[in-house]
Write a protein that holds these residues in place. Structure first.
Motif, PDB file in Angstrom:
ATOM      1  N   LEU B 110       0.487   1.023  -2.648  1.00 28.53           N
ATOM      2  CA  LEU B 110       0.018   0.625  -1.305  1.00 28.53           C
ATOM      3  C   LEU B 110      -1.476   0.915  -1.153  1.00 28.53           C
ATOM      4  O   LEU B 110      -2.231   0.075  -0.663  1.00 28.53           O
ATOM      5  CB  LEU B 110       0.825   1.386  -0.236  1.00 28.53           C
ATOM      6  N   ALA B 111      -1.895   2.090  -1.596  1.00 31.66           N
ATOM      7  CA  ALA B 111      -3.305   2.458  -1.452  1.00 31.66           C
ATOM      8  C   ALA B 111      -4.214   1.546  -2.271  1.00 31.66           C
ATOM      9  O   ALA B 111      -5.298   1.170  -1.826  1.00 31.66           O
ATOM     10  CB  ALA B 111      -3.499   3.913  -1.884  1.00 31.66           C
ATOM     11  N   ARG B 112      -3.752   1.169  -3.459  1.00 28.86           N
ATOM     12  CA  ARG B 112      -4.607   0.352  -4.339  1.00 28.86           C
ATOM     13  C   ARG B 112      -4.575  -1.131  -3.966  1.00 28.86           C
ATOM     14  O   ARG B 112      -5.561  -1.838  -4.139  1.00 28.86           O
ATOM     15  CB  ARG B 112      -4.170   0.511  -5.793  1.00 28.86           C
ATOM     16  N   LYS B 116       1.647  -3.836   2.234  1.00 25.22           N
ATOM     17  CA  LYS B 116       2.905  -3.153   2.537  1.00 25.22           C
ATOM     18  C   LYS B 116       4.110  -3.868   1.920  1.00 25.22           C
ATOM     19  O   LYS B 116       5.013  -3.209   1.404  1.00 25.22           O
ATOM     20  CB  LYS B 116       3.074  -3.021   4.053  1.00 25.22           C
ATOM     21  N   PRO B 117       4.152  -5.227   1.967  1.00 27.07           N
ATOM     22  CA  PRO B 117       5.308  -5.903   1.338  1.00 27.07           C
ATOM     23  C   PRO B 117       5.428  -5.578  -0.159  1.00 27.07           C
ATOM     24  O   PRO B 117       6.516  -5.353  -0.665  1.00 27.07           O
ATOM     25  CB  PRO B 117       5.023  -7.391   1.552  1.00 27.07           C
ATOM     26  N   LEU B 118       4.268  -5.547  -0.849  1.00 23.97           N
ATOM     27  CA  LEU B 118       4.309  -5.241  -2.283  1.00 23.97           C
ATOM     28  C   LEU B 118       4.808  -3.813  -2.514  1.00 23.97           C
ATOM     29  O   LEU B 118       5.654  -3.574  -3.390  1.00 23.97           O
ATOM     30  CB  LEU B 118       2.914  -5.417  -2.903  1.00 23.97           C
ATOM     31  N   ALA B 119       4.304  -2.876  -1.720  1.00 25.41           N
ATOM     32  CA  ALA B 119       4.727  -1.470  -1.887  1.00 25.41           C
ATOM     33  C   ALA B 119       6.233  -1.344  -1.626  1.00 25.41           C
ATOM     34  O   ALA B 119       6.946  -0.639  -2.347  1.00 25.41           O
ATOM     35  CB  ALA B 119       3.945  -0.573  -0.942  1.00 25.41           C
ATOM     36  N   ALA B 120       6.726  -2.068  -0.604  1.00 24.83           N
ATOM     37  CA  ALA B 120       8.155  -2.010  -0.281  1.00 24.83           C
ATOM     38  C   ALA B 120       8.983  -2.623  -1.403  1.00 24.83           C
ATOM     39  O   ALA B 120      10.040  -2.095  -1.785  1.00 24.83           O
ATOM     40  CB  ALA B 120       8.422  -2.734   1.028  1.00 24.83           C
ATOM     41  N   LEU B 417      -6.301  -7.236  -8.660  1.00 22.99           N
ATOM     42  CA  LEU B 417      -5.088  -8.067  -8.708  1.00 22.99           C
ATOM     43  C   LEU B 417      -4.653  -8.368  -7.273  1.00 22.99           C
ATOM     44  O   LEU B 417      -4.321  -7.451  -6.520  1.00 22.99           O
ATOM     45  CB  LEU B 417      -3.959  -7.326  -9.450  1.00 22.99           C
ATOM     46  N   PRO B 418      -4.658  -9.664  -6.884  1.00 24.03           N
ATOM     47  CA  PRO B 418      -4.172  -9.992  -5.542  1.00 24.03           C
ATOM     48  C   PRO B 418      -2.690  -9.616  -5.417  1.00 24.03           C
ATOM     49  O   PRO B 418      -1.910  -9.907  -6.324  1.00 24.03           O
ATOM     50  CB  PRO B 418      -4.350 -11.520  -5.458  1.00 24.03           C
ATOM     51  N   PRO B 419      -2.291  -8.983  -4.302  1.00 20.25           N
ATOM     52  CA  PRO B 419      -0.892  -8.551  -4.154  1.00 20.25           C
ATOM     53  C   PRO B 419       0.112  -9.685  -4.326  1.00 20.25           C
ATOM     54  O   PRO B 419       1.207  -9.473  -4.834  1.00 20.25           O
ATOM     55  CB  PRO B 419      -0.855  -8.003  -2.730  1.00 20.25           C
ATOM     56  N   LEU B 420      -0.302 -10.906  -3.913  1.00 20.62           N
ATOM     57  CA  LEU B 420       0.626 -12.041  -4.019  1.00 20.62           C
ATOM     58  C   LEU B 420       1.046 -12.257  -5.472  1.00 20.62           C
ATOM     59  O   LEU B 420       2.227 -12.511  -5.763  1.00 20.62           O
ATOM     60  CB  LEU B 420      -0.049 -13.308  -3.462  1.00 20.62           C
ATOM     61  N   PHE B 421       0.092 -12.140  -6.378  1.00 22.03           N
ATOM     62  CA  PHE B 421       0.412 -12.343  -7.799  1.00 22.03           C
ATOM     63  C   PHE B 421       1.323 -11.226  -8.328  1.00 22.03           C
ATOM     64  O   PHE B 421       2.193 -11.474  -9.158  1.00 22.03           O
ATOM     65  CB  PHE B 421      -0.874 -12.442  -8.628  1.00 22.03           C
ATOM     66  N   ALA B 422       1.100 -10.023  -7.822  1.00 20.27           N
ATOM     67  CA  ALA B 422       1.986  -8.920  -8.236  1.00 20.27           C
ATOM     68  C   ALA B 422       3.404  -9.188  -7.749  1.00 20.27           C
ATOM     69  O   ALA B 422       4.378  -8.982  -8.487  1.00 20.27           O
ATOM     70  CB  ALA B 422       1.468  -7.604  -7.670  1.00 20.27           C
ATOM     71  N   ILE B 423       3.522  -9.664  -6.506  1.00 22.99           N
ATOM     72  CA  ILE B 423       4.860  -9.962  -5.956  1.00 22.99           C
ATOM     73  C   ILE B 423       5.515 -11.091  -6.758  1.00 22.99           C
ATOM     74  O   ILE B 423       6.693 -10.996  -7.130  1.00 22.99           O
ATOM     75  CB  ILE B 423       4.750 -10.338  -4.456  1.00 22.99           C
TER      76      ILE B 423
END
Lengths: 131, 472
Positions: B110-112, B116-120, B417-423
């Motif tokens: 979450l910090a990096r 929030k959706p990715l962290a969850a 890294l954009p969170p969307l790509f991680a998701i």
């Protein structure tokens, strides 16, 4: 002396030289900065390169493994080597007759590979102990 | 006799948790992370004992029986290579935790990432895929205790008793108690396993004689490819690299990176961890392989029982009971760590955000303790209806967690890294894994590799594209 085949001898020496040089470079790289500098100066002065390895190649190795502490090329090189060797059992035919303790011969090859990995990891830690 | 040994072991463990946990679980950081105070040896043992579980005792021996000595080499090399990723990520995770007070893996994500959706999602995947692994410990403990008492304690009763006992000492002392107990349990498990190998092989005429005798009957058990050519080049590669991506993503291990006193302690413990599999992995595999001399015709899941069967056949009541208690210690040392890690995630990543409470509120430790009980109940339910063999339950759990690695690696290393790509990477990976597991996608697409290898390649490609776009 009659047991030595003179035709084979140069090849044996060549192989020995090839085998010793990486060990020498490894030892130099693990030594202190002064020793490394001295080794490099001696090498340049005498131009005593092993057969099959040019001065440029050695220069490249020294450049890769620069003088500053914290350089991780050699430890990573050792770890990569350990990984590549770990894949060898499916590529080559090893003897699997029981050896010491009745374990297959090839298991000892992998124990050696494993030790190489540990050495690589240890060197990585050693090079970064200041951090 | 067995009841006496078991009783003494449980009393000593319980007493230890009281001593080590007393007064050290008042704050969340003390309860969940032992006050970030563990030194090299404690850290090493807790990492080792956490990883070498019921799967180590039953699974390794079973696979040794099914595949042969090739399994030893693969598992020893594979788990040691995990030292590379543990080293590369672990020290950075430790530093981030120390500087920013992270307790769970998702807090770092979450910090990096700022998402929030990715962290969850990260926390959810960790919980979902650790539950089968947690249940696997309970199943293994149940098998062992039932066998140990010749069925006097039924499987159902065994899993309930052992789970309740583990809950109690986790509740009392948190990480401090878990880590100190791991040192005792880990030492006990490996010493007793060594004793078992010595006694069993001596009963078979000595280890060299037994191996040579077996070699004349079943030489394929000594081949590098294993029985029936099990390890093709693709499979060998799959299992060697798999652990590199999987082990650091175990939530109980990820959180171990936070608890080191200094980074030097963590680095030394990781190197010790990389050495250990060379010695400890061989022990159950030897018993499993030599099991062919005594029980030559076990089929399928029966091989999972080869270790208790060999103990009952070749060791006396005392020794057999002692080794089985060692196996129970191994199972409990993993279960306690998993319970603690998952309860931390449930409390800090789900309960606190949902209720709007801030971290460090008074009841946080209490909620953590309630979560331990809740998770144990879920584990028990799965243990009463295991959906697969011990080996395959472990495999799906490990593969599901390894899919988190590419995204986690980017954030831990501080790469863009954009969170969307991680998701997308995580959702795609998990979906593909389930599609292959349930046979909806054809195995032929895997070209001989285990499913997690091509899936990991796809996940890495997705995060690489994401990283490239962010840089542009």
């Amino acid at each position: 002396m009659s047991s030595i085949n003179n035709d084979v001898l140069p090849a044996q020496l060549f192989a020995l030289d090839q085998a010793i040089w990486p060990m020498y470079l490894l030892m130099v790289s693990l030594s202190g900065r002064k020793t490394r500098q001295h080794s490099w100066n001696t090498l340049c002065r005498t131009n005593s390169t092993p057969p099959g390895i040019s001065l440029e190649q050695i220069l490249l190795i020294f450049n890769l493994y620069s003088m500053r502490p914290g350089n991780r090329v050699i430890p990573l090189f050792i770890i990569l080597g350990a990984f590549l060797l770990s894949q060898s059992n499916v590529l080559f035919s090893f003897s699997f007759t029981p050896l010491l303790l009745g374990l297959p011969t090839w298991t000892y090859w992998f124990i050696g590979t494993h030790v190489l990995l540990i050495v690589g990891l240890y060197l990585l830690m050693f090079r970064f102990r200041h951090k | 006799m067995i009841y006496l040994i078991l009783f003494i072991y449980l009393i000593i463990t319980f007493w230890g948790s009281l001593v080590f946990g007393r007064g050290k679980s008042d704050t969340a950081e003390n309860y969940f992370l032992a006050g970030r105070s563990l030194k090299t040896l404690t850290l090493f043992f807790t990492i080792l004992a956490t990883n070498f579980s019921a799967f180590y005792f039953l699974g390794f021996a079973g696979e040794g029986y099914r595949i042969g000595y090739a399994y030893y080499t693969m598992i020893a090399m594979g788990t040691s290579f995990a030292g590379i990723s543990m080293y590369a990520l672990g020290t950075r995770i430790w530093r981030a935790g120390r500087e920013q007070g992270f307790v769970t893996p998702s807090e770092l994500i979450l910090a990096r990432s700022g998402s929030k959706p990715l962290a969850a999602l990260f926390a959810l995947v960790m919980v979902i895929y650790t539950l089968p692994y947690l249940a696997l410990q309970i199943v293994g403990g149940g098998y062992i205790l039932e066998k140990l008492t010749n069925g006097d304690i039924s499987y159902g009763m065994a899993v309930i008793v052992l789970t309740i006992f583990t809950i109690v000492y986790v509740l009392i002392g948190g990480m401090q108690s878990v880590a100190r107990t791991d040192v005792k349990q880990g030492t006990l498990a490996f010493l007793l396993m060594t004793l078992a190998v010595i006694i069993i092989t001596s009963k078979l005429g000595g280890i060299t004689h037994a191996n040579k005798e077996l070699f004349t009957i079943r030489p394929e058990l000594f081949s590098p490819q294993g029985e029936g050519g099990f390890y093709t080049p693709q499979k060998w590669f799959s299992y060697t690299v798999f652990w590199v991506f999987c082990i650091p993503m175990f939530p109980q291990l990820f959180m171990r990176f936070y608890v080191a006193r200094t980074s030097a302690h963590l680095k030394k413990s990781i190197i010790l961890y990389a050495i250990a599999p060379l010695f400890v992995s061989i022990l159950p595999v030897i018993i499993g392989v030599l099991g062919h001399l005594t029980f030559p015709d076990l089929k399928g899941n029966e091989a999972d029982q080869i270790l208790p069967m060999m103990l009952v056949e070749h060791t006396g009541e005392w020794i057999g009971a002692l080794v089985m208690v060692g196996a129970i210690a191994a199972f409990m040392s993993t279960l306690d760590s998993q319970l603690l890690a998952l309860s931390t995630i449930l409390t800090r990543d789900f309960y606190l955000p949902v209720t709007g409470r801030s971290k460090g509120f008074k009841g946080e430790v209490f909620i953590g303790r309630v979560s331990v009980v809740l998770l144990s109940l879920i584990g028990l339910i799965i243990a009463f209806n295991p959906f697969d063999t011990i080996f395959d339950m472990g495999k799906i759990a490990f593969a599901g967690l390894s899919i988190l690695f590419p995204s986690a690696m980017m954030y831990v290393l501080g790469k863009p890294l954009p969170p969307l790509f991680a998701i997308i990477s995580i959702v795609t990976g998990e979906a593909l894994l389930l599609l292959f597991y349930y046979g909806i996608l054809p195995q032929a697409w895997l070209m001989g590799f285990e499913s997690f290898i091509p899936i990991l390649v796809i996940c890495f490609l997705i995060v690489a594209v994401g990283g490239w776009r962010k840089r542009k």
